[in-house]
Design a protein around this motif. Structure first.
Motif, PDB file in Angstrom:
ATOM      1  N   ARG A  27     -12.325  -0.873   8.422  1.00 20.24           N
ATOM      2  CA  ARG A  27     -13.378  -1.610   9.050  1.00 20.24           C
ATOM      3  C   ARG A  27     -14.499  -1.710   7.748  1.00 20.24           C
ATOM      4  O   ARG A  27     -14.656  -0.891   6.946  1.00 20.24           O
ATOM      5  CB  ARG A  27     -14.021  -0.931   9.955  1.00 20.24           C
ATOM      6  CG  ARG A  27     -15.105  -1.578  10.819  1.00 20.24           C
ATOM      7  CD  ARG A  27     -15.750  -0.771  11.804  1.00 20.24           C
ATOM      8  NE  ARG A  27     -16.804  -1.650  12.371  1.00 20.24           N
ATOM      9  CZ  ARG A  27     -17.543  -1.158  13.551  1.00 20.24           C
ATOM     10  NH1 ARG A  27     -17.279   0.208  14.064  1.00 20.24           N
ATOM     11  NH2 ARG A  27     -18.393  -1.818  14.034  1.00 20.24           N
ATOM     12  N   THR A  30      -5.285   6.895   2.569  1.00 24.35           N
ATOM     13  CA  THR A  30      -5.210   5.575   2.295  1.00 24.35           C
ATOM     14  C   THR A  30      -4.589   5.215   1.145  1.00 24.35           C
ATOM     15  O   THR A  30      -4.200   6.293   0.392  1.00 24.35           O
ATOM     16  CB  THR A  30      -6.539   4.771   2.375  1.00 24.35           C
ATOM     17  OG1 THR A  30      -6.202   3.234   2.598  1.00 24.35           O
ATOM     18  CG2 THR A  30      -7.477   4.969   1.495  1.00 24.35           C
ATOM     19  N   THR A  34      -9.192  -4.809   2.211  1.00 23.79           N
ATOM     20  CA  THR A  34      -9.562  -3.976   3.388  1.00 23.79           C
ATOM     21  C   THR A  34      -8.786  -4.256   4.773  1.00 23.79           C
ATOM     22  O   THR A  34      -8.362  -3.537   5.638  1.00 23.79           O
ATOM     23  CB  THR A  34     -11.039  -4.161   3.726  1.00 23.79           C
ATOM     24  OG1 THR A  34     -11.436  -5.775   3.883  1.00 23.79           O
ATOM     25  CG2 THR A  34     -12.066  -3.625   2.876  1.00 23.79           C
ATOM     26  N   GLU A  35      -8.308  -5.719   4.645  1.00 25.27           N
ATOM     27  CA  GLU A  35      -7.542  -5.952   5.982  1.00 25.27           C
ATOM     28  C   GLU A  35      -6.062  -5.438   5.678  1.00 25.27           C
ATOM     29  O   GLU A  35      -5.523  -4.965   6.631  1.00 25.27           O
ATOM     30  CB  GLU A  35      -7.246  -7.591   5.975  1.00 25.27           C
ATOM     31  CG  GLU A  35      -8.791  -8.345   6.457  1.00 25.27           C
ATOM     32  CD  GLU A  35      -8.581  -9.775   6.409  1.00 25.27           C
ATOM     33  OE1 GLU A  35      -7.447 -10.273   5.691  1.00 25.27           O
ATOM     34  OE2 GLU A  35      -9.519 -10.384   6.748  1.00 25.27           O
ATOM     35  N   LYS A  88       0.895  -1.035  -0.056  1.00 27.57           N
ATOM     36  CA  LYS A  88       0.053  -0.081  -0.066  1.00 27.57           C
ATOM     37  C   LYS A  88       1.026   1.407   0.115  1.00 27.57           C
ATOM     38  O   LYS A  88       1.874   1.226   0.675  1.00 27.57           O
ATOM     39  CB  LYS A  88      -0.875  -0.056   1.166  1.00 27.57           C
ATOM     40  CG  LYS A  88      -0.185   0.082   2.653  1.00 27.57           C
ATOM     41  CD  LYS A  88      -1.214  -0.113   3.692  1.00 27.57           C
ATOM     42  CE  LYS A  88      -0.643  -0.285   5.055  1.00 27.57           C
ATOM     43  NZ  LYS A  88      -1.511  -0.044   6.019  1.00 27.57           N
ATOM     44  N   ASP A 102      -6.329  -1.696   6.535  1.00 21.75           N
ATOM     45  CA  ASP A 102      -6.638  -1.683   8.001  1.00 21.75           C
ATOM     46  C   ASP A 102      -8.118  -0.958   7.968  1.00 21.75           C
ATOM     47  O   ASP A 102      -8.165  -0.071   8.858  1.00 21.75           O
ATOM     48  CB  ASP A 102      -5.724  -1.082   8.951  1.00 21.75           C
ATOM     49  CG  ASP A 102      -5.988  -1.107  10.381  1.00 21.75           C
ATOM     50  OD1 ASP A 102      -6.651  -2.014  10.551  1.00 21.75           O
ATOM     51  OD2 ASP A 102      -5.394  -0.390  11.090  1.00 21.75           O
TER      52      ASP A 102
END
Length: 596
Positions: A433, A343, A427-428, A303, A431
């Protein structure tokens, strides 16, 4: 649901061995407490009764009793030093249990004989003390000895029978009643002990059963992991084999569309070419999903966070999905959103694209709405649809690999069921939700929680639109193509030559090395990972660079989905494209090599 009849448990003989091992361990673990209680009773009773007893007999009894207790403690230490933990060796367990029972019964018999030695006929106070101590010596150990019935059956009578007989022989009416009480106490302790023993055995059986179940579950887990590994290897192998012709088909499709570019829209060959290209793109999407999952499992997706406007991502996804929504007569609506987040924009785009595409797929009437609200610290980005909805008992599975709602027949036209698996993995990684609310017949809402950030003073959106690739372009480079599949090799040659490249083709490492050794000038290399023989594409590129002492730009092309291969390619530092390769991606890579 697994039923008891489907669970293979240890046979009864094995369980009995486990029970006996647990019994032996328990009685030995509790032995120090029993020895301390016995020693305290012997010494205390001797001190209290000594003024009225013959010192020789009393001393003899004390010495014998304490010697037995000392030897039992020695056996205990040997047990701890040698076996410490529960042993399932039946012979060893029997030997230790037998030693415990023998010396427990000898201690009990010492107390039984002591009842005669310590009995003072004319001293009721001493008699009362003796009777109370004997009752305690019978009852206190029962809770421990009952775990292993042979110890109880020998110890209790060894104490009560001599004590009762002493009272019958040497006493009066009161002593006769007390002697009868001792005999009755024997029966009572046996009954209590049997109940304690049953409870203990049941607990051990339950523990053994649970341990066997856990062991079986571990074995099943290992089998599932092996099956999953076999699946991954199959996908890696089969995926490569299928991607080879698909890669060639993609290249020929691109060339065919180029040939038909000047034809009118209703031209039949042109329509056929466009339909072929559509099918190729659909297949490419399926394999891309498999590749994404493999990359996530391999941990090679990284990422790169930045601050950007959420609206840019939403608009990009809407533009990409709007045609599919219109085709199904659905309304694709989004709320205006001026919030900024931090993000990875590319990965967030992948997440939102999968969610919207999934919503469109499962919605027949109505539409899809992308909402964006915020509080003081977070942004709630949600995708709401009016689709079929998801039953409550299936909601926990929809993010699993290959799981699809309402597709038990595995209709391939409905995809592979990996879109939400990719969403979960990304998404994991970021990080974030992820929440899901759904009701059959009323639709589904999936919500992402993003961090809220302030708008930078000099904010420039990082989601700039891609510049359209020129349909006609000249790339004056000499390119070495190393590819074992003939159709792919021919297609690559035709495509590169259409861009004015000088193309050298090789089907294996040896031919590639001969081409370079023949003093042919090579500006770039496009090399397949899987080649005939012992050398793969990575090794070939490394070897050619070392032998030539030149750092020729190289592009590694692969159809592999094996995570280990992806990791190796990532660690090599080479540019990497996955089959089927898009012509625009190849063109962009080559254009970047042209000196400005």
């Amino acid at each position: 649901m697994i039923t008891s009849s489907e669970i293979s448990l240890a046979d009864s003989s094995t369980i009995e061995v486990e029970i006996k091992a647990a019994q032996t361990k328990y009685i030995f673990d509790q032995l120090p407490r029993l020895l301390f209680y016995n020693a305290a009773s012997v010494i205390g009773l001797a001190i209290i009764l000594s003024p009225n007893l013959d010192k020789v007999f009393l001393s003899f009894w004390v010495v014998v009793s304490l010697a037995l207790l000392a030897y039992r403690y020695k056996i205990y230490k040997q047990y701890i030093n040698n076996t410490g933990n529960i042993s399932t060796d039946a012979i060893s367990t029997d030997a230790w249990a037998r030693r415990f029972v023998i010396f427990a019964s000898l201690s009990g018999f010492a107390w039984g004989i002591g009842s005669y030695i310590l009995f003072v006929p004319d001293h009721m106070g001493n008699q009362a003390i003796l009777i109370m101590v004997l009752a305690g010596i019978i009852m206190v150990p029962t809770a421990i000895l009952s775990v292993y019935l042979p110890a109880l059956y020998l110890y209790v009578p060894a104490v009560t029978i001599p004590s009762g007989m002493t009272l019958f022989i040497l006493g009066q009416d009161f002593h006769t009643y007390t002697g009868a009480f001792f005999f009755a106490l024997t029966g009572f302790m046996v009954i209590v002990g049997r109940n304690i023993n049953i409870d203990f055995r049941d607990r051990v059986k339950l523990d053994v059963t649970n341990q066997n179940l856990l062991l079986e579950l571990e074995q099943q887990k290992s089998e599932l992991e092996r099956a999953n590994l076999a699946k991954s290897k199959f996908l890696a192998s089969a995926g490569h084999d299928v991607r080879q012709p698909l890669h060639a088909l993609s290249i020929f499709s691109e060339l065919l569309i180029r040939e038909q570019a000047t034809q009118p829209p209703d031209n039949k060959p042109k329509k056929l070419a466009q339909n072929i290209n559509t099918c190729v793109q659909a297949l490419d999407g399926l394999f891309a999903s498999l590749l994404d999952v493999s990359r996530l499992e391999a941990g090679v997706v990284t990422k790169h966070s930045s601050v950007f406007q959420v609206k840019d991502i939403v608009l990009q996804v809407v533009n990409e999905c709007e045609a599919d929504a219109i085709e199904k007569n659905l309304v694709l609506h989004f709320d205006e959103c001026d919030f900024h987040t931090e993000t990875d924009p590319d990965l967030l785009h992948r997440i939102l694209l999968n969610l919207v595409a999934n919503a469109i797929f499962y919605t027949k009437t109505g539409g899809i709405t992308i909402r964006c609200i915020s509080d003081s610290n977070h942004i709630k980005l949600s995708v709401e649809d009016t689709g079929v909805g998801i039953p409550l008992d299936q909601q926990q599975f929809i993010f699993d690999d290959f799981y699809q709602v309402d597709n038990p027949e595995r209709d391939s036209s409905k995809g592979l069921g990996l879109g939400l698996t990719i969403v979960r993995g990304l998404t994991e990684l970021l990080d974030l939700r992820l929440e899901l609310i759904s009701e059959p017949g009323r639709g589904t809402t999936v919500t992402l929680t993003l961090p809220l950030r302030q708008r930078p003073e000099k904010f420039l959106s990082e989601q700039s639109e891609e510049e359209p690739m020129a349909s006609e372009v000249s790339i004056p480079l000499s390119v070495l193509v190393v590819e074992d599949a003939e159709q792919v090799r021919e297609g690559m040659q035709l495509l590169l030559e259409s861009w004015d490249c000088i193309v050298y083709c090789a089907q294996d490492a040896e031919q590639a090395q001969n081409i370079v050794a023949g003093k042919n000038t090579v500006d770039a290399m496009i090399v397949d990972y899987r080649l005939p023989g012992q050398i793969n594409g990575l090794q070939l590129i490394k070897g050619m660079r070392e032998s030539d002492d030149k750092h020729v730009p190289a592009l590694l092309v692969t159809g592999e989905t094996d995570p280990q291969v992806i990791v190796a390619a990532k660690q090599s530092g080479l540019d990497l494209l996955h089959k089927p390769t898009k012509a625009s991606d190849l063109q962009a890579w080559l254009l970047a090599l042209i000196p400005t």
